[in-house]
Design a protein around this motif. Structure first.
Motif, PDB file in Angstrom:
ATOM      1  N   ALA A 259       2.989  52.505 -63.244  1.00  0.00           N
ATOM      2  CA  ALA A 259       3.787  51.688 -64.164  1.00  0.00           C
ATOM      3  C   ALA A 259       2.950  50.563 -64.768  1.00  0.00           C
ATOM      4  CB  ALA A 259       5.005  51.115 -63.450  1.00  0.00           C
ATOM      5  N   LEU A 260       1.971  50.067 -64.024  1.00  0.00           N
ATOM      6  CA  LEU A 260       1.092  49.031 -64.566  1.00  0.00           C
ATOM      7  C   LEU A 260       0.243  49.575 -65.707  1.00  0.00           C
ATOM      8  CD1 LEU A 260      -0.099  47.238 -61.312  1.00  0.00           C
ATOM      9  CD2 LEU A 260       1.628  46.482 -62.949  1.00  0.00           C
ATOM     10  N   LEU A 261      -0.149  50.840 -65.612  1.00  0.00           N
ATOM     11  CA  LEU A 261      -0.915  51.468 -66.685  1.00  0.00           C
ATOM     12  C   LEU A 261      -0.077  51.532 -67.957  1.00  0.00           C
ATOM     13  CD1 LEU A 261      -3.504  53.000 -67.553  1.00  0.00           C
ATOM     14  CD2 LEU A 261      -2.322  55.080 -66.855  1.00  0.00           C
ATOM     15  N   GLU A 262       1.183  51.886 -67.809  1.00  0.00           N
ATOM     16  CA  GLU A 262       2.077  51.957 -68.961  1.00  0.00           C
ATOM     17  C   GLU A 262       2.237  50.587 -69.611  1.00  0.00           C
ATOM     18  OE1 GLU A 262       5.416  53.668 -66.967  1.00  0.00           O
ATOM     19  OE2 GLU A 262       4.482  55.644 -66.866  1.00  0.00           O
ATOM     20  N   GLN A 263       2.338  49.542 -68.807  1.00  0.00           N
ATOM     21  CA  GLN A 263       2.441  48.183 -69.347  1.00  0.00           C
ATOM     22  C   GLN A 263       1.156  47.793 -70.064  1.00  0.00           C
ATOM     23  OE1 GLN A 263       3.417  45.588 -66.077  1.00  0.00           O
ATOM     24  NE2 GLN A 263       5.268  46.735 -65.575  1.00  0.00           N
ATOM     25  N   THR A 264       0.020  48.170 -69.487  1.00  0.00           N
ATOM     26  CA  THR A 264      -1.266  47.811 -70.077  1.00  0.00           C
ATOM     27  C   THR A 264      -1.496  48.533 -71.396  1.00  0.00           C
ATOM     28  OG1 THR A 264      -2.137  47.426 -67.865  1.00  0.00           O
ATOM     29  CG2 THR A 264      -3.745  47.643 -69.639  1.00  0.00           C
ATOM     30  N   THR A 265      -1.129  49.809 -71.467  1.00  0.00           N
ATOM     31  CA  THR A 265      -1.313  50.530 -72.735  1.00  0.00           C
ATOM     32  C   THR A 265      -0.411  49.959 -73.822  1.00  0.00           C
ATOM     33  OG1 THR A 265       0.221  52.257 -72.026  1.00  0.00           O
ATOM     34  CG2 THR A 265      -2.116  52.692 -71.713  1.00  0.00           C
ATOM     35  N   ALA A 266       0.706  49.383 -73.446  1.00  0.00           N
ATOM     36  CA  ALA A 266       1.556  48.720 -74.437  1.00  0.00           C
ATOM     37  C   ALA A 266       0.859  47.478 -74.991  1.00  0.00           C
ATOM     38  CB  ALA A 266       2.900  48.351 -73.822  1.00  0.00           C
ATOM     39  N   LEU A 267       0.074  46.813 -74.148  1.00  0.00           N
ATOM     40  CA  LEU A 267      -0.654  45.613 -74.582  1.00  0.00           C
ATOM     41  C   LEU A 267      -1.958  45.938 -75.297  1.00  0.00           C
ATOM     42  CD1 LEU A 267      -0.150  43.459 -71.366  1.00  0.00           C
ATOM     43  CD2 LEU A 267       0.920  43.094 -73.597  1.00  0.00           C
ATOM     44  N   ILE A 268      -2.544  47.103 -74.989  1.00  0.00           N
ATOM     45  CA  ILE A 268      -3.815  47.516 -75.601  1.00  0.00           C
ATOM     46  C   ILE A 268      -3.599  48.903 -76.219  1.00  0.00           C
ATOM     47  CG2 ILE A 268      -6.296  47.810 -75.260  1.00  0.00           C
ATOM     48  CD1 ILE A 268      -5.996  46.350 -72.576  1.00  0.00           C
ATOM     49  N   PRO A 269      -2.939  48.976 -77.362  1.00  0.00           N
ATOM     50  CA  PRO A 269      -2.596  50.272 -77.933  1.00  0.00           C
ATOM     51  C   PRO A 269      -3.799  51.150 -78.273  1.00  0.00           C
ATOM     52  CG  PRO A 269      -1.647  48.465 -79.233  1.00  0.00           C
ATOM     53  CD  PRO A 269      -2.434  47.863 -78.129  1.00  0.00           C
ATOM     54  N   ALA A 270      -4.950  50.580 -78.539  1.00  0.00           N
ATOM     55  CA  ALA A 270      -6.129  51.373 -78.888  1.00  0.00           C
ATOM     56  C   ALA A 270      -6.828  51.958 -77.668  1.00  0.00           C
ATOM     57  CB  ALA A 270      -7.117  50.526 -79.688  1.00  0.00           C
ATOM     58  N   ALA A 271      -6.437  51.543 -76.477  1.00  0.00           N
ATOM     59  CA  ALA A 271      -7.071  52.067 -75.256  1.00  0.00           C
ATOM     60  C   ALA A 271      -6.665  53.514 -75.030  1.00  0.00           C
ATOM     61  CB  ALA A 271      -6.672  51.217 -74.055  1.00  0.00           C
ATOM     62  N   ARG A 272      -7.576  54.276 -74.459  1.00  0.00           N
ATOM     63  CA  ARG A 272      -7.269  55.652 -74.067  1.00  0.00           C
ATOM     64  C   ARG A 272      -6.849  55.631 -72.608  1.00  0.00           C
ATOM     65  NH1 ARG A 272     -11.637  60.330 -74.599  1.00  0.00           N
ATOM     66  NH2 ARG A 272     -11.632  59.505 -76.715  1.00  0.00           N
ATOM     67  N   ALA A 273      -5.668  56.155 -72.329  1.00  0.00           N
ATOM     68  CA  ALA A 273      -5.156  56.194 -70.963  1.00  0.00           C
ATOM     69  C   ALA A 273      -5.192  57.621 -70.439  1.00  0.00           C
ATOM     70  CB  ALA A 273      -3.738  55.646 -70.910  1.00  0.00           C
ATOM     71  N   VAL A 274      -5.729  57.791 -69.239  1.00  0.00           N
ATOM     72  CA  VAL A 274      -5.780  59.088 -68.574  1.00  0.00           C
ATOM     73  C   VAL A 274      -5.214  58.896 -67.172  1.00  0.00           C
ATOM     74  CG1 VAL A 274      -7.262  60.932 -67.708  1.00  0.00           C
ATOM     75  CG2 VAL A 274      -7.814  59.801 -69.880  1.00  0.00           C
ATOM     76  N   VAL A 275      -4.257  59.747 -66.808  1.00  0.00           N
ATOM     77  CA  VAL A 275      -3.671  59.709 -65.470  1.00  0.00           C
ATOM     78  C   VAL A 275      -4.035  61.009 -64.766  1.00  0.00           C
ATOM     79  CG1 VAL A 275      -1.546  59.579 -64.133  1.00  0.00           C
ATOM     80  CG2 VAL A 275      -1.768  58.251 -66.234  1.00  0.00           C
ATOM     81  N   LEU A 276      -4.666  60.886 -63.616  1.00  0.00           N
ATOM     82  CA  LEU A 276      -5.013  62.039 -62.790  1.00  0.00           C
ATOM     83  C   LEU A 276      -3.881  62.232 -61.776  1.00  0.00           C
ATOM     84  CD1 LEU A 276      -8.805  61.362 -62.184  1.00  0.00           C
ATOM     85  CD2 LEU A 276      -7.704  62.610 -64.046  1.00  0.00           C
ATOM     86  N   ASP A 277      -3.155  63.345 -61.925  1.00  0.00           N
ATOM     87  CA  ASP A 277      -1.943  63.561 -61.131  1.00  0.00           C
ATOM     88  C   ASP A 277      -2.165  63.588 -59.625  1.00  0.00           C
ATOM     89  OD1 ASP A 277      -0.086  63.597 -63.214  1.00  0.00           O
ATOM     90  OD2 ASP A 277      -0.571  65.687 -63.679  1.00  0.00           O
ATOM     91  N   ASP A 278      -3.191  64.265 -59.158  1.00  0.00           N
ATOM     92  CA  ASP A 278      -3.402  64.413 -57.716  1.00  0.00           C
ATOM     93  C   ASP A 278      -4.445  63.432 -57.192  1.00  0.00           C
ATOM     94  OD1 ASP A 278      -1.543  66.506 -57.469  1.00  0.00           O
ATOM     95  OD2 ASP A 278      -3.017  67.924 -58.240  1.00  0.00           O
ATOM     96  N   ALA A 279      -4.377  62.200 -57.664  1.00  0.00           N
ATOM     97  CA  ALA A 279      -5.338  61.176 -57.242  1.00  0.00           C
ATOM     98  C   ALA A 279      -4.602  59.884 -56.947  1.00  0.00           C
ATOM     99  CB  ALA A 279      -6.388  60.957 -58.322  1.00  0.00           C
ATOM    100  N   GLY A 280      -5.186  59.111 -56.042  1.00  0.00           N
ATOM    101  CA  GLY A 280      -4.640  57.807 -55.700  1.00  0.00           C
ATOM    102  C   GLY A 280      -5.538  56.700 -56.235  1.00  0.00           C
TER     103      GLY A 280
END
Length: 108
Positions: free
Chosen positions: A67-88
């Motif tokens: 959820a923090l990643l989602e908040q951060t991408t809202a603040l930095i729209p030009a950033a590329r976000a990648v979520v690795l499903d099976d990773a901590g």
């Protein structure tokens, strides 16, 4: 593995983040009067910098929830976000091939 007994544990500094007058010996490893390395407006400053930013995150991260990643991408729209499903939290250890691929694609 080194174990630290409760008597060796240093409590968190009671002075709020960003205060320039932290007491010496507060356990932060820097002299009193040095600014905190934490920046409350970091996302805003990174967005304004114009530099390419990769936000690479493990979906199972319990330390910094996705959820923090989602908040951060809202603040930095030009950033590329990648979520690795099976990773901590240690995504580069949990999914090294996926992590390397994400970094490589970002750097191309």
């Amino acid at each position: 593995m080194v174990k630290i007994s409760p008597s060796q544990h240093k409590p968190r500094c009671p002075v709020p983040r960003g205060n320039l007058t932290r007491p010496s010996g507060c356990g932060h490893g820097r002299p009193a009067g040095w600014p905190s390395p934490q920046c409350d407006d970091a996302a805003v400053r990174l967005a304004a910098s114009g530099i390419p930013i990769l936000l690479l995150h493990g979906r199972q991260d319990m330390t910094f929830p996705v959820a923090l990643l989602e908040q951060t991408t809202a603040l930095i729209p030009a950033a590329r976000a990648v979520v690795l499903d099976d990773a901590g939290h240690m995504a580069h250890i949990d999914q090294p091939e996926q992590w390397i691929t994400a970094v490589g694609e970002f750097l191309e």
